[in-house]
Design a protein around this motif. Structure first.
Motif, PDB file in Angstrom:
ATOM      1  N   LEU A  10       0.807  -1.227   0.000  1.00  0.00           N
ATOM      2  CA  LEU A  10       0.000   0.000   0.000  1.00  0.00           C
ATOM      3  C   LEU A  10       0.836   1.271   0.000  1.00  0.00           C
ATOM      4  O   LEU A  10       0.504   2.246   0.649  1.00  0.00           O
ATOM      5  N   PHE A  11       1.949   1.284  -0.740  1.00  0.00           N
ATOM      6  CA  PHE A  11       2.710   2.520  -0.897  1.00  0.00           C
ATOM      7  C   PHE A  11       3.328   2.561  -2.289  1.00  0.00           C
ATOM      8  O   PHE A  11       3.436   1.539  -2.968  1.00  0.00           O
ATOM      9  N   VAL A  12       3.725   3.758  -2.697  1.00  0.00           N
ATOM     10  CA  VAL A  12       4.399   3.968  -3.978  1.00  0.00           C
ATOM     11  C   VAL A  12       5.856   4.258  -3.693  1.00  0.00           C
ATOM     12  O   VAL A  12       6.181   5.172  -2.929  1.00  0.00           O
ATOM     13  N   CYS A  13       6.745   3.469  -4.274  1.00  0.00           N
ATOM     14  CA  CYS A  13       8.171   3.585  -3.989  1.00  0.00           C
ATOM     15  C   CYS A  13       8.768   4.820  -4.676  1.00  0.00           C
ATOM     16  O   CYS A  13       8.485   5.110  -5.842  1.00  0.00           O
ATOM     17  N   SER A  14       9.617   5.524  -3.931  1.00  0.00           N
ATOM     18  CA  SER A  14      10.317   6.686  -4.489  1.00  0.00           C
ATOM     19  C   SER A  14      11.819   6.556  -4.256  1.00  0.00           C
ATOM     20  O   SER A  14      12.511   7.528  -3.979  1.00  0.00           O
ATOM     21  N   CYS A  15      12.315   5.304  -4.335  1.00  0.00           N
ATOM     22  CA  CYS A  15      13.748   5.060  -4.148  1.00  0.00           C
ATOM     23  C   CYS A  15      14.529   5.620  -5.352  1.00  0.00           C
ATOM     24  O   CYS A  15      13.928   5.974  -6.380  1.00  0.00           O
TER      25      CYS A  15
END
Length: 418
Positions: free
Chosen positions: A373-378
């Motif tokens: 339930l999150f969007v990765c911003s790595c």
């Protein structure tokens, strides 16, 4: 997964003096919650910390199918040769170098009341002191009408392999509070794990239980209450509280895998042998794993999950600088640096397996959004931000295959090799 709020604190972590590295938990952002940061230079290959879970439990189907593990620390109890015989379906399977097996059956002890097995007197005592007095069914171990057996049977009828969680992890949380003299301390420890909104919790429960999750969740809550009600955590037994507890375990549970055979193989790899002997041993091991795959498929390990306070602070990256493993063949989690980590740098692990990390940004985001339930911003995702939001033909075929698996097949942190 990291929690949404956290006081900044730092401490040194060590188990028997084997790993002692200074780390710090900091609040990162409202989106990421807290994160774990290095406060000194950590070299590639260095053990950052070794952590014991607050609670751990073997998966119920895994135990039912005779994957014999210590009921407390999940250490594999079979000798490596016994393990190979069961997994290959060949009772006469013999392993060379049997002296490399580390299983000590002479140390095994069982509960004198319900007969569950432990790898040592220390584990039996630790379980008894923390939670087993509450959970021990005594002579009713095989009674299908015992409240705990009814709860476990209901769970197995809902949550099929490949397993990613266990209702008994929640049961051990409650039993720990029940037995504790300082109940507030344990409640505070469990409250450190991440919290989700009501809608996010429903998504997690849906992922674990399937389309009929509301009715199944209520059935489990009723059986859970009948077996374990505790006034000190009465909120966990309400419909909303039970959903939150379920989501906590589904989101924060770290997969644990142990195997006496895997330990034997690692020991074989470390042997100093003549080239011809090394080649013969490698051929033998390769064929052994082919035989196991033909007979058993992918289910090689004793499997379960645990709640680790520090590990749960480690955020995800598609290019992680650390990894988790269980090299001691029990529930002790090692986090090891994959590269040099500078002071002030965040320590990140990956919630994706190696194959998933090689997929397109779109596919990685899809898996993370559906399961965490999150969007990765790595850095990797930011660098690939201009890529089209499409999935390659090969990845689409893989996703179609995965859609045939149970919906919960990917939920839970990556099951790391032992």
């Amino acid at each position: 997964m990291a929690a949404s709020t956290c006081d900044v604190f730092s401490f040194c972590v060590g188990v028997a003096g084997r790993a002692r590295v200074s780390v710090e938990v900091r609040f990162v952002s409202s989106a990421k919650g807290k994160g774990l940061f290095a406060t000194q230079l950590i070299r590639k290959g260095e053990t950052i910390f070794v952590e014991r879970p607050l609670v751990a439990a073997q998966f119920l189907w895994n135990a039912l199918y005779r994957y014999r593990a210590c009921d407390h620390c999940l250490r594999a109890l079979e000798k490596a040769e016994e393990n190979a015989q069961r997994l290959t379906g060949k009772p006469g399977q013999v392993l060379p170098h049997p002296e490399l097996c580390t299983v000590r059956k002479d140390l095994h002890q069982n509960c004198p009341h319900c007969q569950v097995m432990y790898c040592s007197a220390e584990c039996r005592l630790a379980a008894t002191e923390q939670y087993h007095q509450v959970l021990c069914p005594g002579p009713s171990q095989d009674d299908p009408l015992h409240p705990l057996n009814k709860l476990q049977e209901a769970w197995r009828s809902i949550h099929y392999p490949p397993e990613t969680a266990s209702i008994m992890l929640m049961a051990r949380m409650v039993a720990t509070v029940k037995q504790a003299k300082d109940k507030d301390r344990w409640i505070r420890l469990f409250s450190q794990f991440c919290n989700k909104t009501a809608n996010e919790e429903e998504e997690i429960v849906h992922k674990l239980l399937g389309d009929k999750f509301k009715g199944q969740l209520e059935l489990l809550r009723r059986l859970f209450t009948e077996a374990l009600y505790e006034e000190a955590v009465s909120q966990w037994f309400t419909p909303d509280g039970f959903r939150s507890l379920f989501a906590l375990v589904g989101t924060n549970g770290q997969g644990i895998g142990t195997s006496s055979l895997s330990q034997w193989v690692h020991a074989c790899d470390a042997l100093e042998l003549k080239p011809q002997d090394r080649e013969q041993l490698d051929i033998f091991i390769d064929q052994l794993y082919k035989d196991i795959e033909a007979a058993t498929g992918e289910f090689l390990n004793c499997e379960g999950s645990g709640l680790f306070v520090l590990q749960s602070c480690c955020n995800h990256s598609c290019v992680p600088n650390a990894e988790t493993s269980f090299p001691e063949n029990n529930f002790l989690l090692h986090v090891t640096a994959l590269e040099d980590i500078k002071p002030g740098e965040e320590i990140c692990i990956s919630y994706l397996d190696c194959c998933q990390r090689e997929r397109s940004r779109h596919s990685r985001h899809k898996i993370l959004r559906e399961n965490y339930l999150f969007v990765c911003s790595c850095p990797k995702c930011l660098a690939e931000a201009d890529e089209p939001n499409v999935t390659s033909e090969e990845e689409e075929e893989e996703e179609e295959e995965e859609e045939g698996e149970p919906e919960d097949a990917e939920l839970g942190d990556e099951m790391t090799d032992v």
